[in-house]
Design an enzyme around this catalytic site. Structure first.
Site, PDB file in Angstrom:
ATOM      1  CB  SER A  55      30.363   9.857  94.108  1.00  0.00           C
ATOM      2  OG  SER A  55      29.967   8.513  94.360  1.00  0.00           O
ATOM      3  CG  ASP A  56      36.636   7.459  93.695  1.00  0.00           C
ATOM      4  OD1 ASP A  56      36.306   6.270  93.532  1.00  0.00           O
ATOM      5  OD2 ASP A  56      37.825   7.829  93.703  1.00  0.00           O
ATOM      6  CD1 TRP A  57      32.350   1.557  94.517  1.00  0.00           C
ATOM      7  CD2 TRP A  57      32.497   3.181  92.995  1.00  0.00           C
ATOM      8  NE1 TRP A  57      31.650   1.151  93.389  1.00  0.00           N
ATOM      9  CE2 TRP A  57      31.732   2.119  92.451  1.00  0.00           C
ATOM     10  CE3 TRP A  57      32.702   4.308  92.211  1.00  0.00           C
ATOM     11  CZ2 TRP A  57      31.181   2.166  91.167  1.00  0.00           C
ATOM     12  CZ3 TRP A  57      32.170   4.362  90.930  1.00  0.00           C
ATOM     13  CH2 TRP A  57      31.413   3.306  90.425  1.00  0.00           C
ATOM     14  CG  LEU A  58      32.737   3.790  99.904  1.00  0.00           C
ATOM     15  CD1 LEU A  58      33.712   2.990 100.761  1.00  0.00           C
ATOM     16  CD2 LEU A  58      31.309   3.543 100.344  1.00  0.00           C
ATOM     17  CB  ALA A  59      33.705  10.242  96.836  1.00  0.00           C
TER      18      ALA A  59
END
Length: 735
Positions: free
Chosen positions: A228-232
């Site tokens: 995932s993208d960070w916090l996605a």
């Protein structure tokens, strides 16, 4: 896929933990089984390794590293070999810091020049972005460090990026927003793919089974890990089921959510085991790399300098450049000469291990010429410029104008810069404007500037690179990887961007970048692919070898340096399909070559075009289609400067539509199987008019078009036409 051998030895709690990060930059390990933790770091154009205070917004400092030009800059080099060399250098620096995966490159399309993160993306063209992205990945992974191609997919704005839904049809996805990723997957096999924050047609990318499992894995053959993208992540269990293997960074509630879904049956154990296997395989890959490597800081700085040189684009030049070695004082204006804008902001911000400033580099390059410097755009500086034989004004966007996290609202440079450049319209000597920006800007001063050099964000050695180019030690050779528009109102997504906060409509479809401007006949400030050198080039002897059945072609032509300066020419190969079932762009980039030539030298250039160069995505087939018929191969110096062209014919494939009784008669007539039967029935109409129109539409074009548009099952309701309606019904039923 085959399950990793250690999966059966893990507890459910360990499996759930492995599918999320151990910290902001580290993956979870399993000490009792000898599985180590590995670390990742930002790094599209330089390593951003953080040790203490960590973030993904570029606020906290990171360890010093070589800061290379941004992707927007290096894309204008059209140089795959350069991107591979930069990737290899980044791998060396990553290994020296114990980093196993570098989070880059970004290959998202520049749908609008207002996207705040455009400096981190290559191009508005998917072919170019894909080829350069693949080269970058090969360089990184050839050095034993994994790459993470991002942000998958349709992440084309920063506004509401964590929640907005990109409403986009499949043809547009397939032709514009997915191909760069596909090229990187097929040609470079990245270790990881990073999914985007946004939703596509209502579904989060992190939970999109069609995107992550059907397209990415089943169609393209991706065998690595999806992170995932960070916090996605929105719903961790749904993400695992869709094909999202690893959530980053550490999630305090992610493992518990996974375990609860596993216990309730909401999450299939096989899906969890598959995700765990991919995490373990990534750790195995990283562990197989050899130990830390020594970084040659000086060599990497020189590589950054070469990259900045190859990336800068000479937009116009009426003899102002190159500058003479001696003579009257040179006037330099603008704070960017002394404190340059050399990189983007946000998660790609790098702490450079050194920084060359343009002013210092110019003074070193011109030891026999006095340089008068004015930091401010004020009246005193305007007087100096007006009286100077040569003046250079450094202009550009300040850091707060473009960054990850927000989008731009205008294409204009700051008012103090444009006002100053307007004041120096009248002057005695030559005016050169150097622009430092990560994306397109409008340049109202273009009409009276003698030369414009677009330097992009040139990295830590950009100052020396500019001195190399301005002095003539090297010739500029970059070409625009994105269109520079005249007016924001002319840009493709102007009325659709950035949406209403919840959704954003991609109503321009496949027509972004040069495709949009050419399809609508809109003028541009400088077209895609444009760039000048200190010499001239001639194109000749186009020869095309075609394999019509395979729908491939080999394009060969000769480039000659007809000037007096050594330089590189970037030639571009475009394919045009003048007649197709669905609207297509005027032409599309399908090949390019960078050729360095000494004065008077010639070289034969050969470019291969595969089947996809001629294909487009047809919704009725849900597949790529090469239509039978004529195509045009164009060889040019830019999208608007075609030097050679030649038509070819390809056998292609018949287009079979899904037809029903309510489909237009014209669609039935073009069907290769049913068409002749329908035509025969219509030709037997008692009045003879229909048959005559079918043979010669020009007898009554209006009535002919009405005939083609009418649903087949309604023809019998036209009183003036008498034919066998039951025969048409049988044809429709049998199709």
């Amino acid at each position: 896929m085959t399950s990793h051998p250690l999966v059966t030895e893990l507890t459910d709690a360990e499996k759930a933990a492995l599918c999320t990060g151990a910290s902001f930059w580290e993956l979870m390990g399993v000490p009792r089984l000898g599985v180590p933790s590995i670390s990742v770091a930002d790094g599209p154009h330089g390593l951003r390794k953080q040790d203490r205070i960590v973030d993904n917004l570029g606020i906290a400092e990171s360890k010093p590293a070589t800061c290379f030009p941004t992707a927007a800059a290096m894309a204008s080099s059209f140089d795959s070999a350069l991107l591979e060399r930069v990737g290899a250098a980044l791998a060396v620096e990553a290994r020296a810091e114990g980093v196993s995966v570098l989070l880059g490159p970004g290959v998202n399309m520049k749908r609008t020049p207002l996207c705040g993160r455009n400096f981190e993306y290559f191009s508005e063209d998917p072919y170019l972005a894909g080829k350069l992205g693949a080269a970058f990945v090969r360089g990184v992974q050839g050095g034993g460090v994994g790459a993470s191609v991002k942000h998958f997919a349709a992440n084309n704005q920063e506004s509401h990026r964590m929640t907005v839904s990109a409403e986009v049809d499949e043809r547009t996805l397939r032709e514009i927003y997915l191909p760069a990723f596909e090229t990187v997957i097929r040609e470079a096999a990245p270790w990881t793919v990073m999914c985007a924050y946004n939703r596509i047609n209502g579904t989060y990318c992190a939970e999109n089974h069609w995107l992550l499992s059907e397209v990415l894995r089943a169609e393209w053959g991706f065998d690595g890990l999806v992170v995932s993208d960070w916090l996605a992540v929105n719903d961790r269990a749904a993400g695992i089921a869709a094909g999202l293997d690893l959530e980053m960074p550490h999630s305090p509630d992610g493992p518990a959510r996974v375990l609860a879904a596993l216990e309730s049956g909401e999450l299939d154990r096989a899906d969890l085991d598959r995700a765990v296997s991919r995490v373990l395989e990534l750790i195995d890959r990283a562990s197989a790399a050899t130990g830390p490597s020594a970084v040659d800081v000086d060599a990497h700085h020189e590589l950054a300098r070469a990259a900045a040189r190859e990336s800068a684009v000479l937009l116009q030049n009426s003899g102002a450049l190159p500058l003479a070695a001696g003579g009257a004082p040179l006037v330099v204006v603008g704070p960017f000469a002394e404190t340059p804008r050399f990189q983007g902001a946000g998660s790609s911000r790098v702490v450079p291990n050194r920084l060359d400033t343009p002013l210092a580099a110019l003074r070193a390059a011109f030891p026999d010429r006095r340089i008068d410097y004015f930091a401010d755009y004020d009246a005193q500086a305007a007087v100096a410029v007006a009286g100077a034989a040569d003046a250079i004004v450094f202009a550009g966007l300040p850091e707060q104008a473009e960054s990850e996290g927000f989008d731009r609202t205008t294409l204009e440079l700051p008012e103090d810069q444009t006002a100053f450049l307007d004041r120096v319209r009248e002057r005695r000597g030559r005016l050169t404007v150097v622009v430092q920006a990560g994306a397109a800007v409008t340049m109202p001063f273009a009409a009276h500037a003698d030369a414009i050099l677009f330097a992009w964000l040139g990295g830590q050695a950009g100052g020396s690179a500019l001195a190399d180019l301005l002095s003539g030690a090297h010739s500029p050779s970059g070409k625009l990887a994105e269109t520079l528009p005249l007016d924001l109102r002319n840009t493709p997504a102007h009325t659709n961007f950035p949406g209403n906060g919840s959704t954003v409509g991609y109503h321009e479809g496949i027509f972004i970048g040069y495709r949009w401007y050419e399809a609508h006949g809109l003028p541009t400030a400088f077209p895609f692919g444009h760039g000048l050198t200190y010499t001239t080039f001639a194109y000749s002897d186009l020869d095309i070898t075609v394999d019509s059945a395979a729908a491939t072609a080999t394009v060969a032509f000769t480039i000659t340096n007809t000037g007096s300066t050594a330089a590189a020419e970037i030639t571009q190969i475009y394919v045009a399909d003048p007649e197709s079932d669905l609207p297509r762009p005027v032409h599309e980039l399908k090949g390019f070559a960078r050729t360095h030539l000494e004065p008077g030298a010639s070289r034969r250039v050969t470019v291969e075009l595969d089947r996809r160069a001629f294909a487009y995505w047809h919704p009725d087939r849900a597949d790529w289609l090469v239509e039978s018929g004529e195509f045009t191969i164009e060889v040019g110096a830019s999208s608007a400067d075609i030097r050679l062209s030649q038509p070819i014919r390809l056998d292609g494939e018949p287009l079979r539509r899904t037809l029903t009784a309510t489909s237009p008669t014209g669609a039935w007539l073009t069907d290769p199987q049913a068409g002749p039967r329908v035509r025969a029935v219509l030709a037997e109409a008692a009045d003879g008019l229909v048959g005559a129109l079918l043979d010669n539409p020009q007898l009554d074009p209006g009535r002919y078009e009405m005939l083609l548009s009418m649903p087949l099952n309604r023809l019998g309701r036209v009183n003036s036409i008498d034919f066998d309606t039951r025969a048409l019904a049988e044809i429709a039923a049998q199709h």
